[in-house]
Structures are given as C-alpha cells and as structure tokens.
Design an enzyme around this catalytic site. Structure first.
Site, short mmCIF file in Angstrom:
data_model
loop_
_atom_site.label_atom_id
_atom_site.label_comp_id
_atom_site.label_asym_id
_atom_site.label_seq_id
_atom_site.Cartn_x
_atom_site.Cartn_y
_atom_site.Cartn_z
N SER A 19 39.64 -7.45 12.99
CA SER A 19 39.61 -6.40 14.03
C SER A 19 40.67 -5.34 13.72
O SER A 19 40.39 -4.14 13.80
CB SER A 19 39.89 -7.00 15.40
N ARG A 42 47.31 -2.83 19.01
CA ARG A 42 46.93 -3.90 19.92
C ARG A 42 46.33 -3.34 21.21
O ARG A 42 45.44 -3.94 21.81
CB ARG A 42 48.09 -4.87 20.21
N HIS A 45 42.88 -2.65 20.29
CA HIS A 45 42.21 -3.94 20.14
C HIS A 45 41.80 -4.51 21.50
O HIS A 45 40.73 -5.09 21.67
CB HIS A 45 43.18 -4.91 19.43
#
Lengths: 215, 215
Positions: A19, A42, A45
């Site tokens: 990812s 993040r 994500h």
C-alpha cells in the site's frame, strides 16, 4: 459476460508495505516536508485521500520533538473513544506511554450539561490536570481544540504536541487556524475541513512506528 | 496585522444540525437515492468528503430492510475495534442490539499466524457462527470482505446486511465489487478506494438514528 474480478496475491504481512509503495508511486513529484513522509503517507493510507499530501501542516522540528516525547513515556489524550481505540496499545505499552479519553465519563457529561458546554470542553479541562508530558490528539470536536487553545493561552496546560485534526463544517477550520498561531507548542494540523478520529489515531501510530523497534 | 479568526456561535446541541444544513446546501442539486440521504450525509459529515455523495451504492430496499433488522435485535460485527468504538452503544442497547469484534482475540491472532491468513479472515469465520440476525460492518480489511463473500457463497453465513466500506490500495476495490455481485444479501458499499472504520461506524449510526426515538 461479467468481467472477472481480480484479486492481487499479496501475503498478509506484505499488504501494508505494498500500500505504501502505491501511495509513494502516486504521490510522484509531490514535495513533502523532509521527515514528515511517514505521517503524511499513513494519513493517505487511512483515508485513501491524497488531500492529506497538501493539508497537513507541521510546526518546525515537530517530528523530532514528538519522538523524543514518546520516548519519555507520554500520555496521549484523545477526544473520542474511537481515536483511542485506533492507537496501537502494544506499541504504547512497549514505550511506557499511556492513552486517555474522558468523553464517556459520566461526570463529564453531567458537568457539560450543567454548564451548557460540550463534553469535549470539560474533557480538555480534566486532561489538562494530568501529569505530563502530554500529547493531545483531537480528531473530532472543534470545541475541544478551541478550549485547548484557551487553556494553553491561560497557562493552564503546556502540551508537548497538539495533533489538531477535527473534521467537519462548524468551527472546524478556525479551530485549527487558532492552533497554527501558537508559537511555543509543537503541532501537526490538517488544515481545512478534513480530519477525523481515524486520522488522529493514524498520526499517533505513524509517530509510534517511527520509534525504535518500528511497528 | 493578523486576520481575526472568527468562531461561529452555535449551541452544543445545534452543531450537528447546522453541519447537516451546510452539507445539504452544498450538495445542491446532487441526486441521492430516496431514503438513503441520512446515510450519505452522515458519511460526508464524518469525513468532510463529498465523494461519498457519488461512491455509495445501495442494494434495492436496503434501508427499509436494515431498519427492520435493527428492530429485531441484530448483532453488528465489525472488523476493527475502532469501528466498534464508534457505534452508539446507548442506542444499540435501547434497541436490544449487540456489537462484536473478534480482531483482538488472542486465539484469532494465533490461528491466523498458523494458517498464514489475516486476522480478519479468522474473525469472519468466528462471526459467521454467531446467532443471527447479523449485520457485517467492514471498514478496514478487504480480506475480511473477500472471505465474507466466500462464506456467503458457500452457505456458511447469511448476513442480513453487509456494510462494505474498507479503505485502501490493495484489493480494496475488487473486494467491494464482489459484494456488489451478491443478489440475495442487502448491502451498502462505498465503491472505490475510500471508506474506513469511521465510515463503517457512521453508517451504523445513521441507520440507528433512523430508528424510533432518533438519536
């Protein structure tokens, strides 16, 4: 005939790595503040929303400072049970850090009702009395962030870090702008309307995973 | 001189109402499926992301069915502690509903490691054995959604509703497309990469608040 739905074959432990590779690829030439990449990526994500490459604002040296504070056994305060649930407890414990949320405490609800303020306001006052070092991760209530600003200004609390990422439509934008005016408090703020408990938790986790031992 | 940062004066109990008014205003002429507005608007409220006006897909009659199921004391299963934390427990209890998440159970982690699958896969198998009616609210793990699809196909479970809103970059899009092929299971799916534990929780809450007694 229906088009075949194809799943990529990825080992469980490789999914997150893959990812982040995709996110890095798609960010392409976007310039991020050096050192902040793990936090920005993040957030993307967690939300699949590349707006976080543009809207996150970092005070000077905040990452380095945050890691130092986490290394000295900080207490993270959240403004939702959801944000608290999202932070990695195993990693917190390994670092001797704690996490607290006062929002569901019955006395907080009672006091808020009596005073005609939000539970978030009362929660911040309770949190301000905790022993430090304190990290505030605010992903929901702009009233929490505004009152935290007032508590800082009055000298009632001196946070080591404010993660200011409430989401929404009423006073969310100005609540964050207030934090950006603070000169003596390190911050990570998602400018604009976006943010959330998930974003507050994932910024905490991004910082935690940058500590020795990684994830 | 610094521009004054202005806060809107809104009573605590009016903040959410005012937020929904702003969302309705900004949606303007966007056509939503009749009856689904509270769900779509709460997703936008939770994320400040108007993409949810376009990416949410509702199976025919799913709202009416979901409310019937919640009225008969359903069990909601989530794939994260964060989603579980975000669902309104007071309202769940008032309706005689339960919520469960198996992700942090030590035996789930152990079994997942042994079999080389994600904890989400094992969690779905445990959940499938619960007495019904079952609502699955999947906001994180595409592997949960894919395995849930397989369990449905094999007849191992018959969910009354699948809320399929995992977020991310690896197998997230096809995992949702699989759910959209189900003909006998009502669903609410956020097509594409977006979603999250916050979105899973807020869809549950939107449905709960549509029940008698409101919020």
């Amino acid at each position: 005939m229906m088009k075949e739905i194809e799943l990529e074959q990825v080992l469980p432990q490789e999914i997150e790595k893959r990812s982040f590779e995709i996110i890095t690829e798609e960010l392409g030439d976007v310039k991020l503040v050096p050192g902040t990449e793990p936090v920005v990526k993040r957030c993307i994500h967690t939300s699949a929303d590349f707006d976080y490459a543009k809207n996150l604002v970092f005070s000077d040296g905040v990452i380095e400072h945050a890691l130092k504070v986490l290394g000295s056994g900080a207490t993270i305060v959240t403004d939702t049970q959801m944000a608290m649930a999202g932070v990695n407890k195993r990693k917190l414990a390994a670092l001797g850090c704690q996490i607290r949320c006062f929002m569901s405490d019955p006395d907080v609800a009672e006091e808020a009702k009596k005073r005609g303020v939000t539970r978030a306001v009362v929660s911040m006052e309770h949190a301000a009395k905790l022993p430090g070092p304190l990290i505030f991760a605010i992903g929901n209530a702009p009233t929490a962030l505004v009152h935290l600003y007032e508590l800082v200004k009055s000298g009632a609390v001196k946070p080591e870090l404010i993660i200011g990422v409430p989401v929404g439509f009423v006073n969310v934008v100005p609540s964050k702008e207030l934090i950006l005016t603070l000169e003596d408090v390190p911050y990570i703020v998602a400018r604009g309307r976006k943010g959330g408990s998930n974003i507050a938790a994932c910024i905490c986790n991004a910082l935690l995973y940058m500590m020795p031992g990684g994830r």
